[in-house]
Design an enzyme around this catalytic site. Sequence first.
Site, short mmCIF file in Angstrom:
data_model
loop_
_atom_site.label_atom_id
_atom_site.label_comp_id
_atom_site.label_asym_id
_atom_site.label_seq_id
_atom_site.Cartn_x
_atom_site.Cartn_y
_atom_site.Cartn_z
N CYS A 263 4.70 29.86 -12.38
CA CYS A 263 5.79 28.90 -12.58
C CYS A 263 5.80 28.23 -13.95
CB CYS A 263 5.74 27.83 -11.50
SG CYS A 263 5.76 28.57 -9.86
C1 UGA Z 1 3.61 24.32 -10.40
C2 UGA Z 1 3.99 22.84 -10.26
O1 UGA Z 1 2.81 22.05 -10.22
C3 UGA Z 1 4.81 22.58 -8.99
O2 UGA Z 1 5.25 21.23 -8.95
C4 UGA Z 1 6.03 23.50 -8.99
O3 UGA Z 1 6.83 23.34 -7.83
C5 UGA Z 1 5.55 24.94 -9.06
O4 UGA Z 1 4.80 25.12 -10.28
C6 UGA Z 1 6.76 25.85 -9.05
O5 UGA Z 1 7.58 25.77 -9.97
O6 UGA Z 1 6.96 26.57 -8.05
P1 UGA Z 1 1.64 25.87 -9.44
O7 UGA Z 1 2.07 26.86 -10.45
O8 UGA Z 1 1.43 26.32 -8.04
O9 UGA Z 1 2.71 24.65 -9.35
O10 UGA Z 1 0.24 25.28 -9.91
P2 UGA Z 1 -0.26 23.98 -10.70
O11 UGA Z 1 -1.14 23.22 -9.80
O12 UGA Z 1 0.86 23.29 -11.34
O13 UGA Z 1 -1.20 24.63 -11.83
C7 UGA Z 1 -0.65 25.39 -12.89
C8 UGA Z 1 -1.70 25.65 -13.94
O14 UGA Z 1 -1.99 24.45 -14.68
C9 UGA Z 1 -3.05 26.14 -13.40
O15 UGA Z 1 -3.49 27.21 -14.22
C10 UGA Z 1 -3.97 24.93 -13.55
O16 UGA Z 1 -5.32 25.28 -13.73
C11 UGA Z 1 -3.39 24.29 -14.79
N1 UGA Z 1 -3.66 22.83 -14.91
C12 UGA Z 1 -3.15 21.96 -13.99
C13 UGA Z 1 -4.41 22.35 -15.98
O17 UGA Z 1 -4.88 23.12 -16.83
N2 UGA Z 1 -4.63 21.01 -16.08
C14 UGA Z 1 -4.11 20.13 -15.18
O18 UGA Z 1 -4.35 18.91 -15.36
C15 UGA Z 1 -3.38 20.61 -14.12
#
Ligand code: UGA
Length: 435
Positions: A263
């Site tokens: 996403c």
């Molecule tokens: C993301 C959004 O968080 C959701 O709100 C949204 O609905 C979704 O995309 C979507 O569009 O369907 P997701 O991709 O499942 O959700 O995962 P996240 O938890 O957002 O993580 C994304 C990436 O960011 C991961 O690689 C994670 O390790 C990284 N991340 C997250 C960081 O590097 N630092 C952070 O502080 C948080």
Amino acid sequence: MKVCIIGCGFVGLATGVTIAHLGHRVRLIEKDDLKLASIEKGQAPFNEPDISSMLSKGLRNRRISASNDVIEAVKASSFIFIAVQTPPMKSGSPNLTFIKESAKEIGEGLSKGKIVIGKSTVLPGTTETVVAPILENVSGLRAGKDFGIAMNPEFLAEGTAMNDSLNPSRIVVGSTNRKTATEVMKLYEKIDAPKILTDIRTAEMIKYASNCFLATKISYTNEIANLCERFEVDIAEVIYAVGLDPRIGGQFLRAGLGFGGSCLPKDLSALISSAESIGYKPELLRAVRKINEKQPIRAVEMLEEELGDLRGKRIAILGLAFKASVDDIRDSKAFPIVVELLARGANVIGFDPLATAFFIQILPEISYASSAREALKGADGCIIQTEEKQFSKLGKEDFDLMNTKLVIDGRRIFSSAKLARFGVKYRAIGLGKRT
Ligand code: UGA
């Protein structure tokens, strides 16, 4: 109310299961035979906590049924959700093939009074200029007059999909008219969350603005983390204090190897490419992406700073998925790391508790271990790529198996003091050498 959901990926299935839980009748439509068979048995075709038990419950109490017949489901439903995938094309813009195919089939079953609702993430304007015209042409009906059209973006994250879906931070429904938006919102009347009624383009843009802001927070933190390393301070301490300012907020400020998944990278690239196509230079968004592309390579640089030439060195990668507790490898930062390590002549051994079987299909040329402990055996260095709980429980006896006791913590799961007690040389993203 009778609802059908076209497409049973994370978003479609979580939406269907949630809406059934709220008391409505849901028909899940999935074209892939294997996925459909799994859903019919009450088993989600992907790894996600709680979703299978809720799906089974819905099947048992007959609130949920599943099939591959779109037209029949549309005829039997008042609300039709489009939740098919929108994978990125080379240009970065979303591929609308599946949306268009779904719209054609929906059009064939459409009749007056029904409401078609977009769940899939699409760029502002897509529902009105692509989806609605297909529905109108095929059905011979008028959008906004004979049938309702709406956009209801989803904000759930993988790994917490059911909790996010049942306890959303907000519910957004955009439509061409308020009556339609209000009817869609009624599906969620049992959920206590801020509810925003707006127009379709605004709803579409809210989704991109949300994901791109989350991406910006992460790249911002990673930029500060890289500076922290040079100023010899610790990003974890810095950002904790920064996040306590309610104007900033503490979430999504974890420094690391960058954001992956299906996403954030996709939506960021889509917004960039659509901005460029209308003659606007999205400087900030481009920088967010650039920082994210460079960030995983920092782990390889750290290894090289410690070990020198990486040729022939055995490097363990713990975590192959895009984040902890999921089996999804889409845009996982493990890919650029492995590719860079191989380019520098290292031997790589990977481990992931859930995602190995998928990763191996893309990169069969590296070795794979069946446990984190096995991956560490004989390794000259280890990169922590996801924040799996089991990795943080690794103990002295596990690190003692390494040839060179060196850990590059890409997700800040350890403290340097703990690893120092194990006699491990510890480097971490955003942790200056002095700290
Ligand atoms: C993301 C959004 O968080 C959701 O709100 C949204 O609905 C979704 O995309 C979507 O569009 O369907 P997701 O991709 O499942 O959700 O995962 P996240 O938890 O957002 O993580 C994304 C990436 O960011 C991961 O690689 C994670 O390790 C990284 N991340 C997250 C960081 O590097 N630092 C952070 O502080 C948080």
